[in-house]
Design a protein around this motif. Sequence first.
Motif, PDB file in Angstrom:
ATOM      1  N   THR A 114      51.642  44.353  43.913  1.00  0.00           N
ATOM      2  CA  THR A 114      51.222  44.495  45.324  1.00  0.00           C
ATOM      3  C   THR A 114      49.906  43.775  45.581  1.00  0.00           C
ATOM      4  N   ASP A 171      51.540  45.963  39.266  1.00  0.00           N
ATOM      5  CA  ASP A 171      52.669  46.574  39.993  1.00  0.00           C
ATOM      6  C   ASP A 171      53.125  45.693  41.162  1.00  0.00           C
ATOM      7  N   VAL A 182      41.593  51.107  37.469  1.00  0.00           N
ATOM      8  CA  VAL A 182      42.337  51.938  38.430  1.00  0.00           C
ATOM      9  C   VAL A 182      43.709  51.329  38.724  1.00  0.00           C
ATOM     10  N   TRP A 183      43.707  50.009  39.016  1.00  0.00           N
ATOM     11  CA  TRP A 183      44.974  49.303  39.273  1.00  0.00           C
ATOM     12  C   TRP A 183      45.067  48.121  38.318  1.00  0.00           C
ATOM     13  N   PHE A 193      48.011  42.308  40.862  1.00  0.00           N
ATOM     14  CA  PHE A 193      48.185  43.678  40.396  1.00  0.00           C
ATOM     15  C   PHE A 193      49.500  43.743  39.626  1.00  0.00           C
ATOM     16  N   ASN A 219      40.541  46.943  37.382  1.00  0.00           N
ATOM     17  CA  ASN A 219      41.620  47.046  36.396  1.00  0.00           C
ATOM     18  C   ASN A 219      41.756  48.461  35.850  1.00  0.00           C
ATOM     19  N   ARG A 252      45.901  45.326  48.451  1.00  0.00           N
ATOM     20  CA  ARG A 252      47.195  45.939  48.108  1.00  0.00           C
ATOM     21  C   ARG A 252      47.976  46.345  49.351  1.00  0.00           C
ATOM     22  N   THR A 253      47.316  46.446  50.471  1.00  0.00           N
ATOM     23  CA  THR A 253      47.995  46.992  51.659  1.00  0.00           C
ATOM     24  C   THR A 253      48.090  46.015  52.830  1.00  0.00           C
ATOM     25  N   LEU A 297      42.061  47.924  47.568  1.00  0.00           N
ATOM     26  CA  LEU A 297      43.105  48.621  48.333  1.00  0.00           C
ATOM     27  C   LEU A 297      43.550  47.764  49.522  1.00  0.00           C
ATOM     28  N   LEU A 311      45.461  44.807  36.332  1.00  0.00           N
ATOM     29  CA  LEU A 311      45.544  43.429  36.828  1.00  0.00           C
ATOM     30  C   LEU A 311      46.002  42.501  35.717  1.00  0.00           C
ATOM     31  N   LEU A 323      36.822  49.068  45.038  1.00  0.00           N
ATOM     32  CA  LEU A 323      38.164  49.653  45.135  1.00  0.00           C
ATOM     33  C   LEU A 323      38.674  49.642  46.575  1.00  0.00           C
TER      34      LEU A 323
END
Length: 330
Positions: free
Chosen positions: A243, A241, A219-220, A239, A217, A181-182, A178, A222, A174
């Motif tokens: 990101t 969403d 948690v976020w 992802f 998947n 995602r960032t 992250l 895919l 994770l």
Amino acid sequence: MSYQLIDSYGRTINNLRVSVTDQCNFRCIYCMPAEGMVFVPREEILTFEEITRLVHIASGLGISKIRLTGGEPTVRKDFPLLVRMLAGVPGIRDMAMTTNGFLLKKMARDLREAGLKRVNVSLDTLNPETFKQLTRRDYLSQVLEGLEEAEHYFRLPIKVNAVAIRGYTDDELLDFALLARTKPYQIRFIEYMPLDADHRWSRDQVLTGREIIERINAVWPLEPVRRNGSREPADLFRFVDGTGEIGLIASVSEPFCGSCNRIRLTADGKLRTCLFSLWETDLKTPMRMGVTDDDLAEMIISAVARKEPGHLINDPSFVQPERTMSAIGG
Ligand code: SF4
């Protein structure tokens, strides 16, 4: 009509991985023994001119993509000069490098100016203690700085290759997700493969691609990214969403040998047709004995004609190659 290298299974080979040194400034446990290796003597390592000549010959046979690897390519003296020489080879459309990132902060600009377009940075953990355990070096911060520097010079997203090893990094999935995602990084999880110098690999240390995807998947969410015929080893997921993306190189649990487009040149001038080859073709000795480019091209063609169907990791007859990852190149 330009020549195409096609093996006996109908696979077109257009990707050459060039190991420019077997030396490295790290001592990763899944690659090198703690005490290091008996490195290839300097005079047995291909010169820049020899590497460039072989890449020239290979591009005449349809090789259009090269990846520079090691050991650690950036420790080779005057490495940017080699990049500049290879950037001038006609027919090479794409040149990338796989690095441990330690020297990237210092070298990114010079490598970009020399013609390097893409980098993959090998980073298996974001935890300083685990980093020390895995690489036997305390260099995590330098690697992260190298990654940041790379953002300014190379094609984005920067690809981060993370070998996922159960018992070492399975609690960081994770954290890496992250990061994807960032930051402008595409995190590619690589299944742990039996190429370690100590032959201590075991199947229960393999964190499978399916497992990795399921855990992230949960948690976020895919969704798979359509492959559009690409023959790159990684399966991509984005992802839901929107990101960021992650990749999966599930060499052990879901081998992709059927679409393999790669061959490898070792730092001491041996051609390998598979990461797990048990045989090699020596190009250096005949080259230094003065054979022609056509002779060398013939040797590459006949080696590709013998290219293995795939690795046998999942077969009881599997034999781990004598050469370790550091002497083959990723
Ligand atoms: S294991 Fe060998 S055949 Fe399979 S994808 Fe890798 S290099 Fe290609």
